[in-house]
Write a protein that holds these residues in place. Structure first.
Motif, PDB file in Angstrom:
ATOM      1  N   PRO A 101       8.982  12.375  -5.950  1.00  7.57           N
ATOM      2  CA  PRO A 101       9.281  12.711  -4.559  1.00  7.57           C
ATOM      3  C   PRO A 101       9.748  14.137  -4.382  1.00  7.57           C
ATOM      4  O   PRO A 101      10.525  14.441  -3.495  1.00  7.57           O
ATOM      5  CB  PRO A 101      10.407  11.730  -4.223  1.00  7.57           C
ATOM      6  N   LEU A 102       9.260  15.045  -5.223  1.00  7.18           N
ATOM      7  CA  LEU A 102       9.768  16.401  -5.254  1.00  7.18           C
ATOM      8  C   LEU A 102       9.749  17.081  -3.902  1.00  7.18           C
ATOM      9  O   LEU A 102      10.736  17.648  -3.469  1.00  7.18           O
ATOM     10  CB  LEU A 102       8.938  17.203  -6.257  1.00  7.18           C
ATOM     11  N   GLU A 158       6.394   6.187  -6.967  1.00 11.16           N
ATOM     12  CA  GLU A 158       7.799   6.449  -6.664  1.00 11.16           C
ATOM     13  C   GLU A 158       8.026   7.523  -5.615  1.00 11.16           C
ATOM     14  O   GLU A 158       9.167   7.845  -5.298  1.00 11.16           O
ATOM     15  CB  GLU A 158       8.541   6.814  -7.944  1.00 11.16           C
ATOM     16  N   SER A 159       6.962   8.092  -5.066  1.00  9.55           N
ATOM     17  CA  SER A 159       7.108   9.128  -4.053  1.00  9.55           C
ATOM     18  C   SER A 159       6.952   8.594  -2.636  1.00  9.55           C
ATOM     19  O   SER A 159       6.915   9.376  -1.688  1.00  9.55           O
ATOM     20  CB  SER A 159       6.068  10.228  -4.288  1.00  9.55           C
ATOM     21  N   ASP A 160       6.878   7.264  -2.467  1.00  9.52           N
ATOM     22  CA  ASP A 160       6.641   6.730  -1.127  1.00  9.52           C
ATOM     23  C   ASP A 160       7.130   5.290  -1.047  1.00  9.52           C
ATOM     24  O   ASP A 160       7.617   4.710  -2.023  1.00  9.52           O
ATOM     25  CB  ASP A 160       5.138   6.782  -0.816  1.00  9.52           C
ATOM     26  N   LEU A 161       6.966   4.702   0.136  1.00  9.60           N
ATOM     27  CA  LEU A 161       7.252   3.286   0.331  1.00  9.60           C
ATOM     28  C   LEU A 161       6.176   2.446  -0.359  1.00  9.60           C
ATOM     29  O   LEU A 161       5.074   2.921  -0.632  1.00  9.60           O
ATOM     30  CB  LEU A 161       7.264   2.962   1.827  1.00  9.60           C
ATOM     31  N   SER A 212      11.623   6.746  -0.383  1.00  8.55           N
ATOM     32  CA  SER A 212      10.772   6.278  -1.469  1.00  8.55           C
ATOM     33  C   SER A 212      11.457   5.194  -2.300  1.00  8.55           C
ATOM     34  O   SER A 212      12.645   4.911  -2.150  1.00  8.55           O
ATOM     35  CB  SER A 212      10.387   7.454  -2.360  1.00  8.55           C
ATOM     36  N   MET A 213      10.682   4.611  -3.218  1.00  5.23           N
ATOM     37  CA  MET A 213      11.184   3.549  -4.088  1.00  5.23           C
ATOM     38  C   MET A 213      10.493   3.657  -5.442  1.00  5.23           C
ATOM     39  O   MET A 213       9.320   4.034  -5.531  1.00  5.23           O
ATOM     40  CB  MET A 213      10.906   2.188  -3.457  1.00  5.23           C
ATOM     41  N   THR A 214      11.201   3.340  -6.501  1.00  2.00           N
ATOM     42  CA  THR A 214      10.642   3.382  -7.841  1.00  2.00           C
ATOM     43  C   THR A 214       9.364   2.547  -7.942  1.00  2.00           C
ATOM     44  O   THR A 214       9.200   1.547  -7.239  1.00  2.00           O
ATOM     45  CB  THR A 214      11.655   2.863  -8.873  1.00  2.00           C
ATOM     46  N   ALA A 215       8.495   2.955  -8.857  1.00  2.00           N
ATOM     47  CA  ALA A 215       7.303   2.156  -9.154  1.00  2.00           C
ATOM     48  C   ALA A 215       7.598   1.073 -10.183  1.00  2.00           C
ATOM     49  O   ALA A 215       6.689   0.327 -10.563  1.00  2.00           O
ATOM     50  CB  ALA A 215       6.182   3.064  -9.662  1.00  2.00           C
ATOM     51  N   HIS A 216       8.862   0.979 -10.628  1.00  2.00           N
ATOM     52  CA  HIS A 216       9.236  -0.011 -11.644  1.00  2.00           C
ATOM     53  C   HIS A 216      10.425  -0.858 -11.193  1.00  2.00           C
ATOM     54  O   HIS A 216      11.495  -0.847 -11.830  1.00  2.00           O
ATOM     55  CB  HIS A 216       9.557   0.690 -12.962  1.00  2.00           C
ATOM     56  N   PRO A 217      10.290  -1.608 -10.094  1.00  5.97           N
ATOM     57  CA  PRO A 217      11.363  -2.540  -9.729  1.00  5.97           C
ATOM     58  C   PRO A 217      11.485  -3.637 -10.779  1.00  5.97           C
ATOM     59  O   PRO A 217      10.507  -3.956 -11.472  1.00  5.97           O
ATOM     60  CB  PRO A 217      10.892  -3.102  -8.386  1.00  5.97           C
TER      61      PRO A 217
END
Length: 609
Positions: A3-4, A265-268, A295-300
Motif C-alpha cells: 500500500p505504498l 494487501e494494497s486494497d480491500l 487495505s487488508m493483508t492478503a494472509h488473514p
C-alpha cells in the motif's frame, strides 16, 4: 502488492460519472494445448513472442453441464460490494499514454531484469487468456472422495495488457485458476472442470474500457518523478479515482464467514464465487458495511474452531500497523492501532496462536524516496535494524499489552504456524527465514530460505532458535485444522531457485531435538526435469473427524512442463514417503506460475452460491 502509494493517491477528487461495466469472458480457440499466435496490432496487446493462447476447445462441456446435479441453494448473508463508478473512455487516455511512452523511452534509466517486462514475462510467467469452464481428463489414478464437490483455486499475476514500461512480478492483474471436482449425474464419477478468470477489480475494469494501462503499477509504476506526475494528472482529469482502489487482487484466496475473497494487501478484499458449473464470478469490492476503510493483508488467519478471521494492514503513514478481526458472522471488529512503531515496516504476513497474534518486524521497510527519486525498489533494506517479533493478545482492545522481542537476523515474509506452550507463558513460531534479505524483491533467485522454529519465553524474554532444514524452502502450509495449535507436519515448496518451484517436501518439525539443528525432511517429491509447480495445499481426508491423523490427507498443486507446454493438477498422498501421485489431471490450458491458493470444500461453495 503493497500500500505504498495508496494513501498518497487517495485524496478527494471529483467523482467521475457512474457508468455500468460489463465483464469479459472471451478466450481464443486453439487446436493444440499451446499455440503461439501472431496477433494483429488491433486485436492484441502483446508482442508475438509473449502472446500465448489457451485452448478453449470444449467438446462435451455443454452436454456435461446439463448433467450437473442441481445444487439446492440456502440463503446466507451476502457481502455487499462497494458501488464502483467507472469513468467513460476519454481521448485524454491516448494523450497520457503518449506521455508515458516518452518517459519510458527517454527519461527512465535502463530497466534492471527485475522490472524489465521482456524478462519478467518470459516462459511460463507470460500471461494467458481467460478460459471458460472446460472439462478435463484424469490421466492417472482417480480423484479422492474428499475432493468431490470442492474446488482448488490458485491466484496469481496475469497482466491483461503488455506493459509499456517497467513491470514487476507482483504487478500483474489477479487471475484465478480453478479446478472444480463436480459430480456427473449420468455415471456418478467426479468430473474435473477447469476455469481461468480475471478478478474484475476497479483497475481491471478501468483499463479494459480504456483498452490500455491507465492506473500505475504499485511496485514499478512510480519509479520516477515524471511517472508520478502523469499518474496524478490522470487522477485530476478523471481517468481513475484512487478512492475506488488501485489494487490487482493477485496474491491469495481466503474463505471466512461463508464467503470467498481474492486478496492483495494494497486494497480491500474482492468477493468472488465459483458457480455450480465451475465458472468464477467477481461479485465486487467489499468494505464490510463501511467498517473496513483501508487495505487488508492478503494472509488473514481463520481460526478453525471459532470461525473468526484475524487480519491487519500496514501503511506508509501512522499508524504504520493496525490489527483487527472479523467475528464468525463476518462482522469487522474495531481497529487496534499499533503506535509503537517508529517508522513504516514491511509486514506481509503474521501468525496467531490460541491466545496471541504474532507480528514479525523485519529488516525491510517502505522506501518511497528511493523509489521516486532514484528509481529504486519501493521496499528497502536496513542492515542496521535488529529484527524483532511483536506479540499481542488476540482479543486486545488496544496496544497496551503489545510486547516486542529482538530476534536478530530473523527476516520472514511468510509464517507457517504458531502455538502456545507452558499454559500461555511461551510462544513457538515456525517460518522460513530469508538469509539474503537484500535480494527480497530485486533478485529472488539469490534468496535462500532456511526453515526455523523460534520459541519466545514470555516470562523471561528468552528467545531460542532452531534450524529445521538446510533446503531452500518457502510457500509452506500445514493441515488447516491445526492453525494456531501445535502441529507436527509441514508441506513446503522447494526453490529451483525461487520464484520457480522444483518440488515439494514434507517435514516432521517435532522430530528434532529442541537444542540442536536437524534436518526434518521425511518425504519428498521432486518434479521431472523442466517441470515446476506452485505452492502446495493440504486437504484432510476427514476434516470433521477429531480422531484422524494430522497427515491423513492429500497435497495439491499445479505443475507445468516447460518442455511439452502442458500443465497438470496433481493430487499426492501426504502419508507416503515419496508423496505418491494418486491422481493427475491434464489441464486444457497453460497455468502460469503464481502465488497462493486453497481448496474450498463443497459445503463452503454452497454457502457462497
Amino acid at each position: 502488492m503493497n500500500p505504498l502509494f495508496c494513501s498518497f493517491l487517495a485524496c478527494k477528487f471529483p467523482q467521475p460519472n457512474p457508468l455500468l461495466s460489463s465483464s469479459s469472458s472471451s478466450s481464443s480457440s486453439s487446436s493444440s494445448l499451446l499455440r503461439t499466435t501472431t496477433p494483429t496490432p488491433s486485436s492484441s496487446t502483446y508482442p508475438p513472442f509473449l502472446r500465448i493462447s489457451a485452448n478453449t476447445k470444449n467438446d462435451g462441456y455443454q452436454k456435461w453441464a446439463r448433467m450437473v446435479v442441481t445444487e439446492k441453494k440456502r440463503p446466507v448473508p451476502v457481502p455487499v460490494p462497494v458501488p464502483v463508478p467507472v469513468p467513460p473512455s476519454s481521448p485524454l487516455v491516448t494523450i497520457f499514454n503518449s506521455l508515458d511512452d516518452f518517459i519510458n523511452n527517454f527519461i527512465r534509466l535502463p530497466l534492471p531484469p527485475s522490472i524489465d517486462p521482456n524478462h519478467v514475462l518470459s516462459g511460463n510467467f507470460a500471461p494467458v487468456d481467460e478460459l471458460p469452464p472446460t472439462v478435463c481428463e484424469v490421466i492417472e489414478g482417480s480423484l479422492p472422495r474428499c475432493l468431490h464437490g470442492g474446488a482448488y483455486i490458485r491466484n496469481g499475476p496475469n497482466p491483461q495488457f503488455y506493459p509499456r514500461g517497467p513491470y514487476h512480478l507482483f504487478d500483474g492483474d489477479g487471475m484465478l485458476h480453478s479446478i472444480r471436482i463436480s459430480q456427473s449425474q449420468s455415471h456418478g464419477r467426479p468430473v474435473p472442470v477447469f476455469c481461468s478468470r480475471y478478478v474484475k477489480t476497479y483497475k481491471y475494469i478501468i483499463e479494459k474500457r480504456a483498452g490500455s494501462p491507465v492506473i500505475p503499477n504499485l511496485f514499478s509504476g512510480f519509479r520516477c518523478l515524471a511517472g508520478c506526475a502523469v499518474a496524478i494528472a490522470r487522477v485530476l482529469t478523471g481517468q481513475f479515482d484512487p478512492l475506488n482502489g488501485i489494487s490487482v487482487a493477485n496474491t491469495s484466496v481466503a474463505v471466512f464467514s461463508g464467503h470467498l475473497y481474492a486478496l492483495a494487501e494494497s486494497d480491500l478484499p474482492y468477493s468472488v464465487r465459483v458457480t455450480a458449473d465451475g465458472d468464477i464470478e467477481t461479485l465486487g469490492r467489499c468494505d464490510f458495511d463501511g467498517n473496513l476503510s483501508a487495505s487488508m493483508t492478503a494472509h488473514p488467519k481463520i481460526d478453525p474452531n471459532t470461525g473468526e478471521a484475524f487480519a491487519f494492514r500496514y501503511s506508509p503513514v501512522r499508524p504504520f500497523l493496525t490489527y483487527f478481526r472479523f467475528d464468525a458472522q463476518g462482522k469487522k471488529q474495531p481497529d487496534v492501532p499499533i503506535s509503537s512503531l517508529s517508522r513504516p515496516s514491511f509486514f506481509h504476513d503474521f501468525a496467531i496462536s490460541e491466545r496471541y497474534a504474532i507480528f514479525p518486524d523485519i529488516q525491510l521497510w517502505m522506501n518511497p524516496v528511493e523509489m521516486v527519486m532514484r528509481g529504486g525498489s519501493p521496499v528497502g533494506t536496513d542492515p542496521t535494524k535488529v529484527s524483532r517479533v511483536g506479540i499481542i493478545p488476540r482479543y486486545a482492545k488496544d496496544e497496551s499489552e503489545m510486547r516486542w522481542f529482538q530476534v536478530p537476523g530473523f527476516n520472514i515474509l511468510h509464517t507457517i504456524n504458531a502455538w502456545d506452550e507452558d499454559d500461555g507463558d511461551a510462544i513457538v513460531m515456525v517460518a522460513p527465514n530469508m538469509l539474503s534479505i537484500e535480494h527480497a524483491f530485486e533478485r529472488m533467485d539469490l534468496i535462500h530460505n532456511s526453515l526455523e522454529k523460534v520459541r519466545i519465553d514470555l516470562k523471561t524474554g528468552t528467545v531460542t532458535r532452531q534450524r529445521l532444514s538446510q533446503a531452500n524452502l518457502e510457500f509452506a502450509v500445514i493441515n488447516p485444522g491445526y492453525l494456531g495449535k501445535k502441529n507436527r507436519y509441514v508441506y513446503s515448496a522447494v526453490g529451483a531457485p525461487f520464484p520457480k518451484i522444483s518440488g515439494i517436501v514434507k517435514l516432521d518439525i517435532l522430530s528434532a531435538s529442541s537444542t540442536t539443528d536437524q534436518e526434518c525432511i521425511v518425504a519428498k517429491r521432486m518434479y521431472e526435469p523442466g517441470c515446476y509447480g506452485s505452492e502446495p495445499f493440504f486437504v484432510a481426508k476427514e476434516p470433521e473427524n477429531p480422531e484422524a491423523e494430522e497427515d491423513d490427507g492429500y497435497v495439491l498443486s499445479y505443475v507445468h512442463n516447460e518442455q511439452s507446454g502442458e500443465s497438470r493438477f496433481l493430487v499426492m498422498d501426504a502419508q507416503s514417503p515419496d508423496l505418491h501421485i494418486v491422481a493427475a489431471v491434464k489441464l486444457p490450458a497453460r497455468v502460469p506460475y503464481g502465488f497462493h491458493g486453497l481448496f474450498v470444500r463443497q459445503c463452503d461453495l454452497k454457502m457462497d452460491s
